[in-house]
Design a protein around this motif. Sequence first.
Motif, mmCIF file in Angstrom:
data_model
loop_
_atom_site.group_PDB
_atom_site.id
_atom_site.type_symbol
_atom_site.label_atom_id
_atom_site.label_comp_id
_atom_site.label_asym_id
_atom_site.label_seq_id
_atom_site.Cartn_x
_atom_site.Cartn_y
_atom_site.Cartn_z
ATOM 1 N N GLY A 179 -56.052 -29.983 -60.098
ATOM 2 C CA GLY A 179 -56.091 -29.210 -58.508
ATOM 3 C C GLY A 179 -57.293 -28.201 -58.580
ATOM 4 N N THR A 180 -57.769 -26.847 -57.775
ATOM 5 C CA THR A 180 -58.395 -26.412 -57.803
ATOM 6 C C THR A 180 -58.064 -25.240 -58.697
ATOM 7 O OG1 THR A 180 -58.159 -26.619 -55.776
ATOM 8 C CG2 THR A 180 -60.373 -27.319 -56.225
ATOM 9 N N SER A 181 -56.855 -24.342 -57.501
ATOM 10 C CA SER A 181 -55.990 -23.339 -58.401
ATOM 11 C C SER A 181 -54.631 -23.527 -58.879
ATOM 12 C CB SER A 181 -56.286 -22.918 -56.558
ATOM 13 O OG SER A 181 -54.872 -23.752 -56.322
ATOM 14 N N LEU A 182 -54.184 -24.873 -58.350
ATOM 15 C CA LEU A 182 -52.975 -24.963 -59.297
ATOM 16 C C LEU A 182 -53.033 -25.430 -60.563
ATOM 17 C CD1 LEU A 182 -51.363 -25.565 -56.074
ATOM 18 C CD2 LEU A 182 -51.696 -23.589 -56.873
ATOM 19 N N GLU A 183 -52.467 -25.197 -61.256
ATOM 20 C CA GLU A 183 -52.307 -25.977 -62.591
ATOM 21 C C GLU A 183 -51.185 -26.436 -62.468
ATOM 22 O OE1 GLU A 183 -53.934 -24.321 -65.264
ATOM 23 O OE2 GLU A 183 -55.991 -23.186 -64.350
ATOM 24 N N THR A 184 -50.801 -26.825 -62.087
ATOM 25 C CA THR A 184 -49.282 -27.206 -62.017
ATOM 26 C C THR A 184 -48.908 -28.860 -61.250
ATOM 27 O OG1 THR A 184 -47.977 -25.788 -60.449
ATOM 28 C CG2 THR A 184 -47.549 -25.006 -62.927
ATOM 29 N N GLU A 185 -50.155 -28.958 -60.374
ATOM 30 C CA GLU A 185 -50.253 -29.879 -59.891
ATOM 31 C C GLU A 185 -51.615 -30.714 -59.641
ATOM 32 O OE1 GLU A 185 -49.496 -29.299 -55.976
ATOM 33 O OE2 GLU A 185 -47.995 -27.466 -56.083
ATOM 34 N N SER A 186 -51.628 -31.577 -59.238
ATOM 35 C CA SER A 186 -52.832 -32.489 -59.387
ATOM 36 C C SER A 186 -53.910 -32.072 -58.150
ATOM 37 C CB SER A 186 -52.626 -33.990 -59.671
ATOM 38 O OG SER A 186 -52.320 -34.265 -58.013
ATOM 39 N N ARG A 187 -54.777 -32.142 -58.042
ATOM 40 C CA ARG A 187 -55.931 -32.305 -56.970
ATOM 41 C C ARG A 187 -54.302 -32.834 -55.787
ATOM 42 N NH1 ARG A 187 -60.054 -34.075 -59.833
ATOM 43 N NH2 ARG A 187 -60.455 -36.071 -59.000
ATOM 44 N N GLN A 188 -54.986 -32.617 -54.751
ATOM 45 C CA GLN A 188 -54.422 -33.183 -53.467
ATOM 46 C C GLN A 188 -55.008 -34.343 -53.448
ATOM 47 O OE1 GLN A 188 -54.446 -31.140 -50.129
ATOM 48 N NE2 GLN A 188 -52.366 -31.206 -49.259
ATOM 49 N N ALA A 222 -44.708 -36.202 -50.449
ATOM 50 C CA ALA A 222 -44.929 -35.810 -51.495
ATOM 51 C C ALA A 222 -47.128 -35.467 -51.066
ATOM 52 C CB ALA A 222 -44.953 -34.571 -52.487
ATOM 53 N N SER A 223 -48.232 -34.689 -51.210
ATOM 54 C CA SER A 223 -49.651 -34.724 -51.072
ATOM 55 C C SER A 223 -49.926 -34.858 -52.821
ATOM 56 C CB SER A 223 -50.681 -34.688 -50.603
ATOM 57 O OG SER A 223 -49.791 -32.568 -50.146
ATOM 58 N N SER A 224 -49.587 -34.305 -53.519
ATOM 59 C CA SER A 224 -49.842 -34.255 -55.313
ATOM 60 C C SER A 224 -48.869 -34.662 -55.593
ATOM 61 C CB SER A 224 -50.784 -33.165 -55.191
ATOM 62 O OG SER A 224 -49.553 -32.351 -55.221
ATOM 63 N N LEU A 225 -49.060 -34.931 -56.749
ATOM 64 C CA LEU A 225 -48.324 -35.099 -58.360
ATOM 65 C C LEU A 225 -48.040 -33.477 -59.029
ATOM 66 C CD1 LEU A 225 -46.913 -37.164 -59.328
ATOM 67 C CD2 LEU A 225 -48.156 -37.221 -61.094
ATOM 68 N N GLN A 226 -46.981 -32.884 -59.311
ATOM 69 C CA GLN A 226 -46.399 -32.068 -59.757
ATOM 70 C C GLN A 226 -46.296 -31.901 -61.657
ATOM 71 O OE1 GLN A 226 -43.663 -30.208 -57.758
ATOM 72 N NE2 GLN A 226 -45.066 -28.657 -56.643
ATOM 73 N N ILE A 227 -46.474 -31.423 -62.138
ATOM 74 C CA ILE A 227 -46.451 -31.284 -63.683
ATOM 75 C C ILE A 227 -45.145 -30.581 -64.013
ATOM 76 C CG2 ILE A 227 -48.563 -32.028 -64.167
ATOM 77 C CD1 ILE A 227 -48.284 -29.084 -65.729
ATOM 78 N N GLY A 228 -44.104 -30.805 -65.396
ATOM 79 C CA GLY A 228 -43.083 -30.426 -65.197
ATOM 80 C C GLY A 228 -41.702 -29.972 -64.338
ATOM 81 N N VAL A 229 -41.704 -31.787 -63.294
ATOM 82 C CA VAL A 229 -40.443 -32.318 -62.527
ATOM 83 C C VAL A 229 -39.860 -33.262 -63.194
ATOM 84 C CG1 VAL A 229 -39.812 -31.359 -59.856
ATOM 85 C CG2 VAL A 229 -41.234 -30.135 -61.068
ATOM 86 N N MET A 230 -39.508 -33.095 -63.191
ATOM 87 C CA MET A 230 -38.782 -35.115 -63.757
ATOM 88 C C MET A 230 -37.555 -35.260 -62.254
ATOM 89 S SD MET A 230 -38.095 -37.116 -66.323
ATOM 90 C CE MET A 230 -37.764 -36.727 -68.145
ATOM 91 N N PRO A 231 -38.488 -36.145 -61.374
ATOM 92 C CA PRO A 231 -37.693 -36.357 -60.235
ATOM 93 C C PRO A 231 -36.745 -36.830 -60.051
ATOM 94 C CG PRO A 231 -38.433 -38.567 -60.906
ATOM 95 C CD PRO A 231 -39.349 -37.071 -61.637
ATOM 96 N N SER A 232 -35.522 -36.177 -59.494
ATOM 97 C CA SER A 232 -34.058 -36.218 -58.903
ATOM 98 C C SER A 232 -33.907 -37.369 -59.024
ATOM 99 C CB SER A 232 -33.655 -34.517 -58.591
ATOM 100 O OG SER A 232 -34.390 -34.883 -57.173
ATOM 101 N N GLN A 233 -34.834 -37.617 -57.988
ATOM 102 C CA GLN A 233 -34.583 -39.421 -57.222
ATOM 103 C C GLN A 233 -34.477 -39.958 -58.727
ATOM 104 O OE1 GLN A 233 -37.228 -37.197 -56.234
ATOM 105 N NE2 GLN A 233 -37.126 -37.164 -54.045
#
Lengths: 351, 370, 510
Positions: free
Chosen positions: A157-166, A258-269
């Motif tokens: 992402g442009t500013s967020l290191e922990t997410e993909s681009r939207q 959601a509109s982007s993919l976060q890293i470091g989160v295992m989906p609880s679903q």
Amino acid sequence: MNNSVKSLVAVLFGLIAGALLMALTGHDPVEGYKYLIQGGLKNPERIGNTLATATPLILTGLSVAFAFRTGLFNIGAAGQMLFGGFCATAVGLSLELPRALLLLVMVLAGFIGGALWAVVPGFLKAKYNVHEVVSTIMMNWTAYWTVYYVIPAYFKGTSLETESRQLPADAMLHQQWLSDMFQGSYINFGFFIAVIAVLVVAFLINKTTLGYELKAVGFNRHASEYAGIAVKRSIVLSMFISGGLAGLAGVAQYAGNASSLQIGVMPSQGFDGIAVALLGINAPVGVFVSALFFGILYSGRGFMNAMTEIPPEIADSIIAIIIYFAATSILIERLYHKLKLRRAANKKQGE
Amino acid sequence: MKKGVLSLISLALSVTMLAGCGSKPASEPSGGAGGETPKANFMVGMVTDAGTIDDKSFNQGTYEGIKKANEDFKMKYKYLKPAGQTEADYSKEITNLYDAGYKFIVTPGFKFETAVFKAQDKYTDAKFVIIDGTPNSGEPDAPPVVKENTVSIYFAEQESGFLAGVATALHVKDGQAGFIGGLEIPPVQKFNWGFQQGVAYANENLGTKLVINKENVVYQGSFDDVAAGSQLAAQMYDRGVNVIFAAAGGVGVGAINEAKTRVQNGSDVWVVGVDVDQYQDGVYEGDKSVILTSAVKKIDHAAYDMIKAEMEGKFPGGQTLTLDATNDGIGLPENNPNLSDDVLKQVDEVFNKIKGGEIKVSAEQGDLIK
Amino acid sequence: MDYVVEMVGIRKEFPGIVANDDITIRLKKGEIHALLGENGAGKSTLMSILFGMYQPDRGVIKVHGKEVRITNPNVANKLGIGMVHQHFKLVEPFTVTENIILGSETRKFYFGLDVKSAAKRVEELSKQYGLNVDPYAKIEDISVGMQQRVEILKMLYRDAEVLIFDEPTAVLTPQEIEDLQGIMRNLVNEGKSIILITHKLKEIKAVANRCTVIRRGKTIGTVEVADTSREAMAEMMVGRSVSFKVDKQEGRPGNAVLEIQSLTVKNSKKVDAVKSFSLNLHAGEIVGIAGVDGNGQSELVEAITGLLPIESGTVSLNGKALNGLSVRQRNESGISHIPEDRQKRGLVLDYTIEENLILEVYNRPPYSKNGLLKPEAIRKHAEHIIQSFDVRSGTGGRSIVRSMSGGNQQKAIIGREVERDPDLLIAVQPTRGLDVGSIEYIHRRLIEQRDKGKAVLLISLELDEVLNLSDRIAVINNGELVGIVNTSETNERELGLMMAGYQKEEAPHE
């Protein structure tokens, strides 16, 4: 005892246990449940959000249930969901296509991504008899770290290191008229994907020769060999379909809810899917209903918090207790038998 | 066979439980009418970021500010914990707060940017405070949009890091320092750069000789890998580093643990904490701590100040504020048991110079390490 | 007369079925009392009630004349009732003594297990009853017969007065059966009492004093074994007269259907299990394979049906080589197979009868079209087999096979395989574990197939069965063909010697 009755009793027990916990911590259970349900269903927006929350659960529940029905314990729905969602996100961020086509390609990519992630354990099981519980769990972490590496490296992402681009609007399952219909809820096409998946899986399991084959292999591998069914191929195929369903959950979650993919989160679903499947007695329609129930719990919880003095942690525990009871519905049957025995014994003594 | 399935199920359940065990019960009652006369239905809500309310960082800092405001202004207050970390999860909790009448909503962390972006339009009669971020649509290069009902708050982390750097250099005098960051994101980077500038300043002007080598400036890549933090810290200490500035959440906890072990074995090593006063986290015996000092962002002040402004009818809606030395938004902790009075005096002087504009701390990398 | 155990007027109902209906059985002290009945007659239910696993709906249980309520197996144990289960419940890596004391460990100083004195007691008991068991041997190292003795010792160690043996000979070799019968006599001589659950009349004749026969949940009667003929007991059990000889006409063999040429097959451990085996089988004849268990019979069948790869040699059906074809291709070219282990191979126990009856043909019309199952055709098919093969179950075609008795499961398999109208019918142990009535029925069916011009390959460990059914008998020993004899020209003694590996011509003359 009828299986669906068993599930309902399990839910009831869970709710009673939750009520006890509320009472013990000095809160009014009636009020708590009132707001819990209102929070999930009070107005169209909340109903929409409940459906959206349930969407990935329907799909992971279906994934686990399908594997169960074919004799496999797919505990890796989380990883398959993550990887499927990742593939869909990567497509959404990389390809420029007309919207309908793009969404179709994303859904396919998600299905295949999740499916491939499950085929590896399926292959290991078929060929080397490696137990799928172990290998699917390991694949969960492989997915986790793959995404952890690839997203920042290629889709940052442009500013967020922990997410993909939207994702661009065209690559999302959101549809304005749908959102408007539910008064601004974030419900999206993912829900329809889930409904279609329920119908397709129900049809596949009950009406087709493929379903007959896969179930036969699940019940009795030796008899299936005897009957001339390609057992190894069936195991791999079961995992393929199961993983694909979890992959669709990833599409619904990361390109819909959601509109982007976060890293470091295992989906609880992925893990909740196991409970959904158990509560839904591994039947597609049962899974659908139990996922909706989970959806109400998850989306009503915040409103219960907001309206009462029940702290979020207690609310989490209440939800966990309900799920726990629901998932252990097998115990309910034992209890039922014990009660019956005791009643019979008492009757005898009374004579 | 049946037994096998059962044990698998219980295994699966325990995995589920593990996955869900991030949340421990809050040690104190969360919400509650704080006083006898809540003023005209003024209700303050907060949505927590990833992590718990007692995370020793953003969530806790914000919540403490709200609690402090409650002591002075007596309002109803509450925090909600989202189920996940997506925009939808955040939005849902904002809606829940709004529907329940909490129309002053504080959100700690940049992850709330898109959720607040939508909420400020949807709930025009509510007010929003977002810390460490500005509302935007989330699309690439989207411009920040701070509506009239929203305030966005940033901190001058570089100044906080600068002060910590000066204090560290003055205490250690001669030796090596290192830096462990979490993710390579602006707030963490600014801490790092400020710290390096502070050390350099002390070496030039205050006669210290604290060296920072390139290999001892590291971003671990996460905020939660405690084991990796210990490992990184151990490597640095083995290379002769005396003090590590850890701006890395859980990774920093690992560094602190490593330091505790070493101090108990007789080494003389330190950790500099971040965001809040981490002294208590570093206690290894009685009230002795490995935390030399902490580079503090006064998040609690930010929350408190905004509530106060709203009470007084002076809510600075539409503005983006930066809290720095001039408004006491950053600094070192009030108590620094490990620093001598002399050191503290000199740090105070430096603080005043920053305040007066005499020292300018750059928020850019320039020729600094990483 | 004193009775050790009396069960009077026992009734037990399960949903949709009355398993026990007014059953009475009285066990005298020091006798071996056989409980005889067909599969599904209610023997197991009755014993489960005595052992505390079910509660009777009606009726009285008395132990030493005193009425008792047995709520669970522990109560049964305390009353001195012990059960030797058909499937042993032993921990393989543990020693004999460890297994015996499991659950009732004697302790030394509260914590330490007192294995030594337990082992001493085990040894004493073993001597007293002539069991000859080494208390320190590991279960995994001892034979099945020995393991059964450990189960017996377990009961004796807990001071059981009444021992229930549930089909104890099903897993034993003839020699072991004789030994067991000796042990049972020792036990009663030492004052124990035994209930023997079985459907094998030969054994009852050999060892039991009295016999209670039950049929369809009801007591038919209790007889003195010495005064009652085998035929009479069989008639009580089945409800009609039973013939032990199979009537059959002389066979009229036609063309060769199955040709096996120097077939070599490796087993799962990669050892040659079938060695250069050759055999021709013609239409309209039954060839029996006689041999001691584990001499390559299973591998021979699996190589023909495609479950094991052919190492060398050829197998052809109607002149067409089968080598390299899949199981399904072989099925479709005209092989039917009644497998050795009906529950492992032959059936999907959790499927309904309907579903099981299309196990090999589900993918073909009329049972499916374009990948979709056709429930109508499937149901009709099932109804037809259920009727023509007398398959009994609770709810017809919709019954889950797991809930059916062994005999009915086997009938379903035979119906399925016969109805496929094969050229070659391979029947492996087709009557194992079945009662007299079912055996008779199945034998008739197999001969009927022969008479219709099918080639039938019969593999059985029961020499009687092989002799009764086969036109020719091929004897296998250690994977090799010892010889082929015409049934009319041989006898049990000659076959026995051949099974031990003597060539026909080497066999010592009588």
